[in-house]
Design a protein around this motif. Structure first.
Motif, PDB file in Angstrom:
ATOM      1  N   LYS A   1       0.830  -1.211   0.000  1.00  0.00           N
ATOM      2  CA  LYS A   1       0.000   0.000   0.000  1.00  0.00           C
ATOM      3  C   LYS A   1       0.864   1.260   0.000  1.00  0.00           C
ATOM      4  O   LYS A   1       0.504   2.258  -0.639  1.00  0.00           O
ATOM      5  CB  LYS A   1      -0.950   0.026   1.204  1.00  0.00           C
ATOM      6  CG  LYS A   1      -2.027  -1.015   1.137  1.00  0.00           C
ATOM      7  CD  LYS A   1      -2.941  -0.820  -0.061  1.00  0.00           C
ATOM      8  CE  LYS A   1      -3.982  -1.912  -0.115  1.00  0.00           C
ATOM      9  NZ  LYS A   1      -4.854  -1.805  -1.275  1.00  0.00           N
ATOM     10  N   ALA A   2       1.989   1.234   0.688  1.00  0.00           N
ATOM     11  CA  ALA A   2       2.897   2.383   0.683  1.00  0.00           C
ATOM     12  C   ALA A   2       3.433   2.620  -0.732  1.00  0.00           C
ATOM     13  O   ALA A   2       3.553   3.771  -1.177  1.00  0.00           O
ATOM     14  CB  ALA A   2       4.047   2.169   1.667  1.00  0.00           C
ATOM     15  N   GLY A   3       3.714   1.546  -1.457  1.00  0.00           N
ATOM     16  CA  GLY A   3       4.161   1.672  -2.846  1.00  0.00           C
ATOM     17  C   GLY A   3       3.091   2.291  -3.726  1.00  0.00           C
ATOM     18  O   GLY A   3       3.382   3.136  -4.579  1.00  0.00           O
ATOM     19  N   VAL A   4       1.848   1.902  -3.510  1.00  0.00           N
ATOM     20  CA  VAL A   4       0.737   2.477  -4.267  1.00  0.00           C
ATOM     21  C   VAL A   4       0.635   3.976  -3.966  1.00  0.00           C
ATOM     22  O   VAL A   4       0.478   4.791  -4.882  1.00  0.00           O
ATOM     23  CB  VAL A   4      -0.599   1.758  -3.934  1.00  0.00           C
ATOM     24  CG1 VAL A   4      -1.791   2.506  -4.513  1.00  0.00           C
ATOM     25  CG2 VAL A   4      -0.571   0.325  -4.444  1.00  0.00           C
ATOM     26  N   GLU A   5       0.755   4.351  -2.698  1.00  0.00           N
ATOM     27  CA  GLU A   5       0.684   5.768  -2.331  1.00  0.00           C
ATOM     28  C   GLU A   5       1.841   6.565  -2.955  1.00  0.00           C
ATOM     29  O   GLU A   5       1.644   7.683  -3.410  1.00  0.00           O
ATOM     30  CB  GLU A   5       0.702   5.951  -0.817  1.00  0.00           C
ATOM     31  CG  GLU A   5      -0.651   5.851  -0.183  1.00  0.00           C
ATOM     32  CD  GLU A   5      -1.667   6.777  -0.801  1.00  0.00           C
ATOM     33  OE1 GLU A   5      -1.577   8.007  -0.649  1.00  0.00           O
ATOM     34  OE2 GLU A   5      -2.600   6.267  -1.452  1.00  0.00           O
ATOM     35  N   ARG A   6       3.027   5.971  -2.979  1.00  0.00           N
ATOM     36  CA  ARG A   6       4.164   6.658  -3.623  1.00  0.00           C
ATOM     37  C   ARG A   6       3.884   6.887  -5.109  1.00  0.00           C
ATOM     38  O   ARG A   6       4.162   7.955  -5.633  1.00  0.00           O
ATOM     39  CB  ARG A   6       5.440   5.842  -3.452  1.00  0.00           C
ATOM     40  CG  ARG A   6       6.094   6.022  -2.118  1.00  0.00           C
ATOM     41  CD  ARG A   6       7.468   5.342  -2.055  1.00  0.00           C
ATOM     42  NE  ARG A   6       7.749   5.031  -0.680  1.00  0.00           N
ATOM     43  CZ  ARG A   6       7.479   3.886  -0.075  1.00  0.00           C
ATOM     44  NH1 ARG A   6       6.949   2.888  -0.748  1.00  0.00           N
ATOM     45  NH2 ARG A   6       7.744   3.708   1.199  1.00  0.00           N
TER      46      ARG A   6
ATOM     47  N   ALA B   1      -4.621   5.024   0.801  1.00  0.00           N
ATOM     48  CA  ALA B   1      -4.232   5.749   2.016  1.00  0.00           C
ATOM     49  C   ALA B   1      -5.052   5.265   3.210  1.00  0.00           C
ATOM     50  O   ALA B   1      -4.523   5.092   4.308  1.00  0.00           O
ATOM     51  CB  ALA B   1      -4.391   7.253   1.819  1.00  0.00           C
ATOM     52  N   THR B   2      -6.338   5.025   2.987  1.00  0.00           N
ATOM     53  CA  THR B   2      -7.205   4.509   4.048  1.00  0.00           C
ATOM     54  C   THR B   2      -6.743   3.117   4.478  1.00  0.00           C
ATOM     55  O   THR B   2      -6.657   2.820   5.671  1.00  0.00           O
ATOM     56  CB  THR B   2      -8.668   4.456   3.560  1.00  0.00           C
ATOM     57  OG1 THR B   2      -9.061   5.768   3.160  1.00  0.00           O
ATOM     58  CG2 THR B   2      -9.602   3.937   4.627  1.00  0.00           C
ATOM     59  N   ASP B   3      -6.436   2.268   3.502  1.00  0.00           N
ATOM     60  CA  ASP B   3      -5.945   0.918   3.805  1.00  0.00           C
ATOM     61  C   ASP B   3      -4.616   0.973   4.557  1.00  0.00           C
ATOM     62  O   ASP B   3      -4.393   0.217   5.501  1.00  0.00           O
ATOM     63  CB  ASP B   3      -5.776   0.105   2.521  1.00  0.00           C
ATOM     64  CG  ASP B   3      -7.088  -0.201   1.825  1.00  0.00           C
ATOM     65  OD1 ASP B   3      -8.162  -0.035   2.448  1.00  0.00           O
ATOM     66  OD2 ASP B   3      -7.039  -0.596   0.640  1.00  0.00           O
ATOM     67  N   LEU B   4      -3.732   1.873   4.116  1.00  0.00           N
ATOM     68  CA  LEU B   4      -2.429   2.004   4.770  1.00  0.00           C
ATOM     69  C   LEU B   4      -2.594   2.455   6.218  1.00  0.00           C
ATOM     70  O   LEU B   4      -1.925   1.935   7.116  1.00  0.00           O
ATOM     71  CB  LEU B   4      -1.537   2.975   3.994  1.00  0.00           C
ATOM     72  CG  LEU B   4      -0.133   3.193   4.546  1.00  0.00           C
ATOM     73  CD1 LEU B   4       0.636   1.875   4.661  1.00  0.00           C
ATOM     74  CD2 LEU B   4       0.632   4.185   3.665  1.00  0.00           C
TER      75      LEU B   4
END
Length: 122
Positions: free
Chosen positions: A56-61, A93-96
């Protein structure tokens, strides 16, 4: 005065970008969910949660980089492009935030049992 208007527009547009993963605050997750697990079970769950949080952090990046490119394009070439930013309220972001809360709960349950689980934060 025109330069101030452009700077203000740029600041507003950048504020609409997806957040940096490290700036996403954890949501509350109850520790009680993990209290009945053994240390090996807590460790297994910690690996699972950590892997999901990393993804999820990768998706946010990626969202943040895409948003920055869209903002640059919108400010320079085509302002309607600004409507295509991901913004702060994306599902990733919500999932993270939820996963970060689970990490805190797992660490607390681990500390209670002296399992020694500690996460590197994303």
């Amino acid at each position: 005065m025109h330069a101030r208007t452009v700077l203000f527009a740029a600041a507003c547009a950048l504020a609409a970008c997806a957040p940096k993963p490290q700036n996403v605050k954890p949501d509350y997750a109850p520790q009680a969910v993990y209290d009945n697990l053994s240390c090996p079970q807590n460790a297994s769950e910690a690996i699972n949660v950590s892997n999901k949080a990393h993804d999820k952090a990768g998706v946010e990046r990626r969202h943040r980089k895409q948003d920055q490119a869209i903002v640059a394009t919108g400010l320079i070439v085509f302002w309607p492009a600004l409507f295509f930013t991901h913004g702060h309220n994306t599902q990733s972001a919500t999932d993270l935030a939820q996963l970060k809360g689970e990490m805190e709960a797992l660490e607390a349950a681990s500390a209670k049992k002296s399992c020694g689980i500690k996460f590197d934060r994303v």
